[in-house]
Design a protein around this motif. Structure first.
Motif, short mmCIF file in Angstrom:
data_model
loop_
_atom_site.label_atom_id
_atom_site.label_comp_id
_atom_site.label_asym_id
_atom_site.label_seq_id
_atom_site.Cartn_x
_atom_site.Cartn_y
_atom_site.Cartn_z
N ILE A 1 -52.59 5.42 13.13
CA ILE A 1 -52.40 4.24 13.97
C ILE A 1 -50.98 3.76 13.72
O ILE A 1 -50.58 3.59 12.56
N SER A 2 -50.22 3.56 14.78
CA SER A 2 -48.82 3.19 14.58
C SER A 2 -48.72 1.70 14.27
O SER A 2 -49.60 0.91 14.61
N ASP B 1 -46.80 -0.28 15.61
CA ASP B 1 -46.66 -1.02 16.87
C ASP B 1 -48.02 -1.41 17.43
O ASP B 1 -48.19 -2.51 17.95
N GLU B 2 -48.95 -0.49 17.31
CA GLU B 2 -50.32 -0.81 17.74
C GLU B 2 -50.85 -2.02 16.97
O GLU B 2 -51.48 -2.91 17.54
N GLU C 1 -49.41 -5.18 18.25
CA GLU C 1 -50.00 -5.54 19.53
C GLU C 1 -51.37 -6.18 19.34
O GLU C 1 -51.70 -7.22 19.93
N LEU C 2 -52.18 -5.53 18.51
CA LEU C 2 -53.52 -6.05 18.24
C LEU C 2 -53.45 -7.46 17.66
O LEU C 2 -54.25 -8.34 17.98
#
Lengths: 120, 120, 120, 120
Positions: free
Chosen positions: C105-106, C108-109, C112-113
Motif C-alpha cells: 500500500i503506497s 499516498d493511498e 488519501e484515506l
DNA sequence: GTGGTCTAGACCACC
DNA sequence: GTGGTCTAGACCACA
C-alpha cells in the motif's frame, strides 16, 4: 461418558456439548463448566477439554470471556442443527441411499424397520 | 478417485474393490490388477494398496498366487453382500435412525428424497 | 465499551483513562470515578479497574488520597503525550511502515484515506 | 527465529509461514516441512508446530495429505494478502489515524518520516 | 516416515 | 479463580 475408540475423545466431547446445547442443558448466553471442572467430571485431561472448547469457539458455538469462562453463543442451537442437517443432506444421506441400493434393500423395508423400532 | 478424509484411504480402496466385485467388474476366479498397476491408477502409494489387498485376503475375498498376482475368491460377491448386510443391519441402520430422529427429519421425507433421487 | 481480545481489558481501560485526561474529560487535580463506580459503568469486574488505577498510579498519572479517591496528577496530560509520542516513534511507526510495505500500500493511498476520513 | 514475548510462539510461526508463502519460499501446491523437521529447525516443541499447522489448516491456507505431509493450498498467497489487507483497513488503519490525531502529528510529518526511512 | 491424540505437569496473564 | 501456552514424552493409525 464412555468413549468409543473410533472418534477422538475431544470430538466426542464436542458432540456431547452440542447435544447439551440443543437440548437446553447448556443454555444460550450462559456459562458452561470451566475447563478444569469439566475435565474432572469427564475424567479426562484438562488439555483435552481445552481442545474441545477451542474447536467450538472456532465454530462460533461458544465464546470466551477472559478470566471468567466460556459461554454459549446466541443462536448456537440453531447453528448446530443447521450444520448437522447440511452435513446429513450432503453426505450421509447419499451414502445411505447408495448403500441400500448396493445391498438391494428397498426403501419400503427401511420404513418398516423404522416403524418397528419405534413401537418397541 | 477422491478420498474422503474421514476414512483411511486403504479402507476406501477396499470398499471400491468390493464394489467392483459385486458389480462384476472384477469377476470371481479372475485376476485383479497388480499392486503397482492399481496404485498408479489410483495415484496412491503402493504400500497403501498392499494394505488393502492384505485386508481383503484376510477376509478371504481375494487370494494370492505367489509370483502371479491376486485373484477374486469363489463366492466373494455373496460373501461381501452378506457381510455388508449384517453390518448395515446391526450398526449403520440404527445410527441412521438416531440421526434422523435427532434432526427431526421424518421417515416420509427420507422416502421422498430417495424417490426424487432415482427419478433424476 | 467493547473490549478487543488482543489487549488485556485493564490496559484498554488505562488507554481510555489516558484519553479522557488528554481530552480534558478528567481534569488535572480533579477526582476520577471510584473503582466501583467505574467498574459498574464499564460493566467490568472491580478488580480489573483496581489494576488499571494501580498501573496509572505507578506511572504517576494519577494519585490516591486514602479514603477519598483517585485524582489526576499535575502535568499528567503532558506526560501522557510525551510517553505516547516516544512509544509511537520508536515502535508503532516502524511497524506501520513495515506493514504497508508488506501489503504494498503506497504512502499516498494512506494520505488519501486519512483525508477522506476527516471529510466525513 | 527470535520469539517476542508478546505473541504466542505458535502465532509467530503462523506469521512466519504466511510470509514464506507470500514471498514464494513455500510455493502453492507444494509440501512444507514436516512437523518434526520444522520443530527441530525452529528449536521448538513439535506440538507447538502442530498447533500452527492446525491453525493454518482451519483457515484453508494449508491442507494435509494423510501420512504424507502438509501442502500449501491453491490461492493461499492471495488469501493471506486479502485477509491481512482487510484486517489492516478495518482495524489497524483507524487506530493509527486516531493515534496521530491524539498525538497531534500531521499526516505530512508521517509522509516525511516514511520517505526518510526509505532513503537510508 | 507422516500426522493425530492424549497425558501430566508447568508457568503465566488475567479477572 | 479463569483460560492460554508450552514442554516432554508416549502411543497410535496411516502411507
Amino acid at each position: 461418558m464412555d468413549f468409543k475408540e473410533s472418534k477422538p475423545i475431544y470430538m466426542q466431547i464436542v458432540d456431547r456439548i452440542c447435544g447439551e446445547i440443543i437440548t437446553g442443558v447448556f443454555k444460550e448466553e450462559e456459562r458452561i463448566p470451566s475447563v478444569r471442572e469439566y475435565a474432572a467430571y469427564l475424567e479426562v485431561n484438562a488439555n483435552t477439554v481445552v481442545r474441545s472448547y477451542d474447536f467450538l469457539q472456532n465454530k462460533d458455538i461458544i465464546f470466551n470471556k477472559r478470566g471468567i469462562g466460556y459461554f454459549v453463543s446466541q443462536g448456537a442451537a440453531d447453528k448446530i442443527l443447521i450444520m448437522r442437517r447440511e452435513l446429513f443432506m450432503k453426505e450421509q444421506l447419499n451414502d445411505f441411499f447408495n448403500e441400500i441400493d448396493m445391498l438391494k434393500i428397498s426403501i419400503d423395508e427401511i420404513v418398516e424397520l423404522y416403524k418397528n423400532r419405534n413401537q418397541q
